[in-house]
Design a protein around this motif. Structure first.
Motif, PDB file in Angstrom:
ATOM      1  N   ALA A  29      11.739  -2.742  -2.134  1.00 31.84           N
ATOM      2  CA  ALA A  29      11.542  -1.326  -1.838  1.00 31.84           C
ATOM      3  C   ALA A  29      10.827  -1.126  -0.511  1.00 31.84           C
ATOM      4  O   ALA A  29      11.184  -0.253   0.292  1.00 31.84           O
ATOM      5  CB  ALA A  29      10.763  -0.665  -2.971  1.00 31.84           C
ATOM      6  N   GLU A  30       9.816  -1.945  -0.267  1.00 32.74           N
ATOM      7  CA  GLU A  30       9.059  -1.830   0.978  1.00 32.74           C
ATOM      8  C   GLU A  30       9.938  -2.113   2.186  1.00 32.74           C
ATOM      9  O   GLU A  30       9.919  -1.373   3.175  1.00 32.74           O
ATOM     10  CB  GLU A  30       7.874  -2.788   0.951  1.00 32.74           C
ATOM     11  CG  GLU A  30       7.029  -2.749   2.219  1.00 32.74           C
ATOM     12  CD  GLU A  30       5.905  -3.774   2.202  1.00 32.74           C
ATOM     13  OE1 GLU A  30       4.831  -3.448   2.721  1.00 32.74           O
ATOM     14  OE2 GLU A  30       6.105  -4.882   1.674  1.00 32.74           O
ATOM     15  N   GLN A  31      10.739  -3.180   2.109  1.00 34.04           N
ATOM     16  CA  GLN A  31      11.519  -3.577   3.275  1.00 34.04           C
ATOM     17  C   GLN A  31      12.727  -2.684   3.507  1.00 34.04           C
ATOM     18  O   GLN A  31      13.144  -2.469   4.653  1.00 34.04           O
ATOM     19  CB  GLN A  31      11.942  -5.038   3.135  1.00 34.04           C
ATOM     20  CG  GLN A  31      10.756  -5.986   3.056  1.00 34.04           C
ATOM     21  CD  GLN A  31      11.069  -7.351   3.612  1.00 34.04           C
ATOM     22  OE1 GLN A  31      11.663  -7.499   4.666  1.00 34.04           O
ATOM     23  NE2 GLN A  31      10.644  -8.368   2.891  1.00 34.04           N
ATOM     24  N   LEU A  32      13.309  -2.141   2.432  1.00 34.71           N
ATOM     25  CA  LEU A  32      14.444  -1.235   2.598  1.00 34.71           C
ATOM     26  C   LEU A  32      13.987   0.191   2.884  1.00 34.71           C
ATOM     27  O   LEU A  32      14.780   1.012   3.359  1.00 34.71           O
ATOM     28  CB  LEU A  32      15.332  -1.249   1.351  1.00 34.71           C
ATOM     29  CG  LEU A  32      16.015  -2.564   1.000  1.00 34.71           C
ATOM     30  CD1 LEU A  32      16.917  -2.373  -0.223  1.00 34.71           C
ATOM     31  CD2 LEU A  32      16.825  -3.114   2.171  1.00 34.71           C
ATOM     32  N   GLY A  33      12.731   0.507   2.532  1.00 31.64           N
ATOM     33  CA  GLY A  33      12.246   1.861   2.705  1.00 31.64           C
ATOM     34  C   GLY A  33      12.903   2.845   1.766  1.00 31.64           C
ATOM     35  O   GLY A  33      12.975   4.044   2.055  1.00 31.64           O
ATOM     36  N   ARG A  34      13.362   2.362   0.615  1.00 38.38           N
ATOM     37  CA  ARG A  34      14.044   3.194  -0.365  1.00 38.38           C
ATOM     38  C   ARG A  34      13.473   2.940  -1.756  1.00 38.38           C
ATOM     39  O   ARG A  34      12.907   1.871  -2.012  1.00 38.38           O
ATOM     40  CB  ARG A  34      15.549   2.917  -0.368  1.00 38.38           C
ATOM     41  CG  ARG A  34      16.274   3.464   0.863  1.00 38.38           C
ATOM     42  CD  ARG A  34      17.708   2.982   0.910  1.00 38.38           C
ATOM     43  NE  ARG A  34      18.487   3.707   1.896  1.00 38.38           N
ATOM     44  CZ  ARG A  34      18.529   3.434   3.189  1.00 38.38           C
ATOM     45  NH1 ARG A  34      17.827   2.413   3.666  1.00 38.38           N
ATOM     46  NH2 ARG A  34      19.271   4.150   4.015  1.00 38.38           N
ATOM     47  N   GLU A  35      13.663   3.908  -2.643  1.00 39.96           N
ATOM     48  CA  GLU A  35      13.225   3.713  -4.020  1.00 39.96           C
ATOM     49  C   GLU A  35      14.096   2.661  -4.688  1.00 39.96           C
ATOM     50  O   GLU A  35      15.332   2.706  -4.601  1.00 39.96           O
ATOM     51  CB  GLU A  35      13.311   5.022  -4.805  1.00 39.96           C
ATOM     52  CG  GLU A  35      12.785   4.862  -6.232  1.00 39.96           C
ATOM     53  CD  GLU A  35      12.759   6.165  -7.012  1.00 39.96           C
ATOM     54  OE1 GLU A  35      11.768   6.392  -7.729  1.00 39.96           O
ATOM     55  OE2 GLU A  35      13.737   6.939  -6.909  1.00 39.96           O
ATOM     56  N   PRO A  84       0.829  -1.212   0.000  1.00 41.15           N
ATOM     57  CA  PRO A  84       0.000   0.000   0.000  1.00 41.15           C
ATOM     58  C   PRO A  84       0.859   1.257   0.000  1.00 41.15           C
ATOM     59  O   PRO A  84       1.988   1.258   0.519  1.00 41.15           O
ATOM     60  CB  PRO A  84      -0.798  -0.128   1.305  1.00 41.15           C
ATOM     61  CG  PRO A  84       0.025  -1.034   2.164  1.00 41.15           C
ATOM     62  CD  PRO A  84       0.699  -1.987   1.237  1.00 41.15           C
ATOM     63  N   ASP A  85       0.350   2.312  -0.598  1.00 40.10           N
ATOM     64  CA  ASP A  85       1.015   3.620  -0.593  1.00 40.10           C
ATOM     65  C   ASP A  85       2.384   3.586  -1.276  1.00 40.10           C
ATOM     66  O   ASP A  85       3.280   4.351  -0.905  1.00 40.10           O
ATOM     67  CB  ASP A  85       1.175   4.154   0.838  1.00 40.10           C
ATOM     68  CG  ASP A  85      -0.162   4.374   1.523  1.00 40.10           C
ATOM     69  OD1 ASP A  85      -1.112   4.785   0.831  1.00 40.10           O
ATOM     70  OD2 ASP A  85      -0.258   4.109   2.729  1.00 40.10           O
ATOM     71  N   MET A  86       2.554   2.697  -2.250  1.00 47.32           N
ATOM     72  CA  MET A  86       3.793   2.692  -3.018  1.00 47.32           C
ATOM     73  C   MET A  86       3.507   3.166  -4.436  1.00 47.32           C
ATOM     74  O   MET A  86       2.586   2.670  -5.093  1.00 47.32           O
ATOM     75  CB  MET A  86       4.421   1.289  -3.063  1.00 47.32           C
ATOM     76  CG  MET A  86       5.718   1.230  -3.880  1.00 47.32           C
ATOM     77  SD  MET A  86       6.553  -0.375  -3.779  1.00 47.32           S
ATOM     78  CE  MET A  86       7.141  -0.336  -2.079  1.00 47.32           C
ATOM     79  N   ALA A  87       4.291   4.122  -4.914  1.00 46.37           N
ATOM     80  CA  ALA A  87       4.165   4.604  -6.287  1.00 46.37           C
ATOM     81  C   ALA A  87       5.002   3.721  -7.204  1.00 46.37           C
ATOM     82  O   ALA A  87       6.193   3.500  -6.948  1.00 46.37           O
ATOM     83  CB  ALA A  87       4.627   6.051  -6.379  1.00 46.37           C
ATOM     84  N   ILE A  88       4.374   3.198  -8.242  1.00 42.59           N
ATOM     85  CA  ILE A  88       5.064   2.306  -9.188  1.00 42.59           C
ATOM     86  C   ILE A  88       4.846   2.863 -10.591  1.00 42.59           C
ATOM     87  O   ILE A  88       3.703   3.117 -10.998  1.00 42.59           O
ATOM     88  CB  ILE A  88       4.531   0.877  -9.081  1.00 42.59           C
ATOM     89  CG1 ILE A  88       4.732   0.342  -7.657  1.00 42.59           C
ATOM     90  CG2 ILE A  88       5.213  -0.038 -10.102  1.00 42.59           C
ATOM     91  CD1 ILE A  88       4.075  -1.002  -7.399  1.00 42.59           C
ATOM     92  N   ARG A  94      10.109   1.878 -11.592  1.00 42.16           N
ATOM     93  CA  ARG A  94      10.440   2.533 -10.335  1.00 42.16           C
ATOM     94  C   ARG A  94       9.433   2.153  -9.248  1.00 42.16           C
ATOM     95  O   ARG A  94       8.219   2.181  -9.479  1.00 42.16           O
ATOM     96  CB  ARG A  94      10.459   4.048 -10.521  1.00 42.16           C
ATOM     97  CG  ARG A  94      11.408   4.496 -11.588  1.00 42.16           C
ATOM     98  CD  ARG A  94      11.278   5.987 -11.885  1.00 42.16           C
ATOM     99  NE  ARG A  94      11.631   6.800 -10.725  1.00 42.16           N
ATOM    100  CZ  ARG A  94      11.980   8.078 -10.812  1.00 42.16           C
ATOM    101  NH1 ARG A  94      12.027   8.689 -11.985  1.00 42.16           N
ATOM    102  NH2 ARG A  94      12.285   8.756  -9.722  1.00 42.16           N
ATOM    103  N   PHE A  95       9.952   1.813  -8.088  1.00 41.79           N
ATOM    104  CA  PHE A  95       9.142   1.453  -6.920  1.00 41.79           C
ATOM    105  C   PHE A  95       9.502   2.419  -5.796  1.00 41.79           C
ATOM    106  O   PHE A  95      10.609   2.351  -5.249  1.00 41.79           O
ATOM    107  CB  PHE A  95       9.421   0.013  -6.497  1.00 41.79           C
ATOM    108  CG  PHE A  95       9.122  -1.015  -7.557  1.00 41.79           C
ATOM    109  CD1 PHE A  95       7.919  -1.701  -7.556  1.00 41.79           C
ATOM    110  CD2 PHE A  95      10.043  -1.289  -8.557  1.00 41.79           C
ATOM    111  CE1 PHE A  95       7.638  -2.650  -8.525  1.00 41.79           C
ATOM    112  CE2 PHE A  95       9.766  -2.238  -9.541  1.00 41.79           C
ATOM    113  CZ  PHE A  95       8.558  -2.916  -9.524  1.00 41.79           C
ATOM    114  N   THR A  96       8.571   3.312  -5.452  1.00 43.99           N
ATOM    115  CA  THR A  96       8.874   4.376  -4.499  1.00 43.99           C
ATOM    116  C   THR A  96       7.931   4.306  -3.305  1.00 43.99           C
ATOM    117  O   THR A  96       6.739   4.629  -3.418  1.00 43.99           O
ATOM    118  CB  THR A  96       8.743   5.759  -5.167  1.00 43.99           C
ATOM    119  OG1 THR A  96       9.458   5.762  -6.409  1.00 43.99           O
ATOM    120  CG2 THR A  96       9.291   6.848  -4.255  1.00 43.99           C
TER     121      THR A  96
END
Length: 278
Positions: free
Chosen positions: A93-99, A42-46, A58-60
């Motif tokens: 991306a979710e687990q690292l908290g980075r793009e 949720p709340d991830m821009a792809i 891109r996974f942000t």
């Protein structure tokens, strides 16, 4: 889902690819992998984009730490894409908290290995990542990026092929990846697999994930020991009972999920602040 069910379902899909050329097989492989991928966080821009003339996805995450991560997918150098490995890149991306920037590099037989490496290098130079992560063939590309870089970032390697792969370096056959499968990949893309095993580590800090049932694992573990002997810090874990390709179903396989989460958290600890452009 248990591992036997995953193996049966994934093997059936792989068998069906044998009727196609590599180019025709690619969308079928993408669809096969998507069956096992988790829902997008949720709340991830792809979004799909282009960088330095190379297609990327891109996974942000919404709450995004500074510093991007380059992700290089697997697929034996002939198949695989940002679509087949969408679920893995999104979870990373979710687990690292980075793009995370997933590279849609060109494939054999349309191009040679040097062109694949160039695509990954071009995107890396455009984003100055704090880490390079690759699985299987992508792990090999990440290693070679590092060998050509004076100061590589943190590396995340997921069951990559290492050394000169021949019958003497491989472990026993395993579900979803046999010894013959590996040798056929070596024949189709020999430039990707150096004739001598790597004596020097690809970078000073690496996090490595393998699986128990994989003909690539013995050579990888031998390489890790050499890298540690040379002074590198290598954080290594092997997922018990798992097979090559099980990362696609990490959300469905508890043992793979645990190993994947441990891998991501270990990598997160190694990440340095983003490098500044001069």
């Amino acid at each position: 889902m248990n591992i036997d069910t995953f193996i049966q379902r994934f093997a059936t899909g792989l068998d069906e690819l044998g009727a196609f050329t590599p180019a025709a097989a690619r969308p079928h492989y993408d669809a096969l992998c998507a069956v096992f991928a988790p829902a997008d966080p949720p709340d991830m821009a792809i979004s799909d984009d282009g960088m330095a003339g190379v297609a990327v996805r891109r996974f942000t995450p919404r709450a995004c730490l500074p510093g991007r991560v380059l992700f290089v997918h697997g697929g034996g150098f002939t198949i695989g894409s940002v679509r087949s490995h969408h679920g893995i890149a999104a979870s990373l991306a979710e687990q690292l908290g980075r793009e995370v920037i997933s590279v849609d590099y060109r494939l054999v037989p349309e191009v040679d290995y040097a062109s694949m490496l160039d695509d990954c290098q071009s995107v890396s130079e455009a984003i100055a990542p704090v880490a390079w992560v690759g699985d299987s063939a992508g792990g090999r590309l990440v290693m070679d990026l590092a060998y050509h870089c004076a100061a590589p970032p943190a590396l995340g390697l997921i069951y990559p092929p290492v050394g000169g792969l021949d019958a003497s370096t491989l472990g026993p056959d395993a579900p979803l990846l046999s010894r013959n499968d590996v040798l056929s990949i070596a024949r189709s893309c020999p430039a990707a697999l150096p004739g001598a095993a790597e004596s020097q580590p690809p970078g000073p800090h690496s996090v490595v994930l393998s699986v128990e049932h994989d003909p690539l694992t013995p050579a990888l573990e031998a390489a890790i020991q050499r890298w540690r002997d040379a002074g590198a810090v290598v954080d290594y874990r092997c997922a018990s009972g798992m097979v090559h390709g099980a990362l696609h179903a990490h959300a469905l396989l508890p043992e793979m999920q645990n190993a994947w989460q441990d891998f991501c958290q270990a990598l997160k600890r190694h990440l340095s602040p983003p490098r500044r452009h001069s």
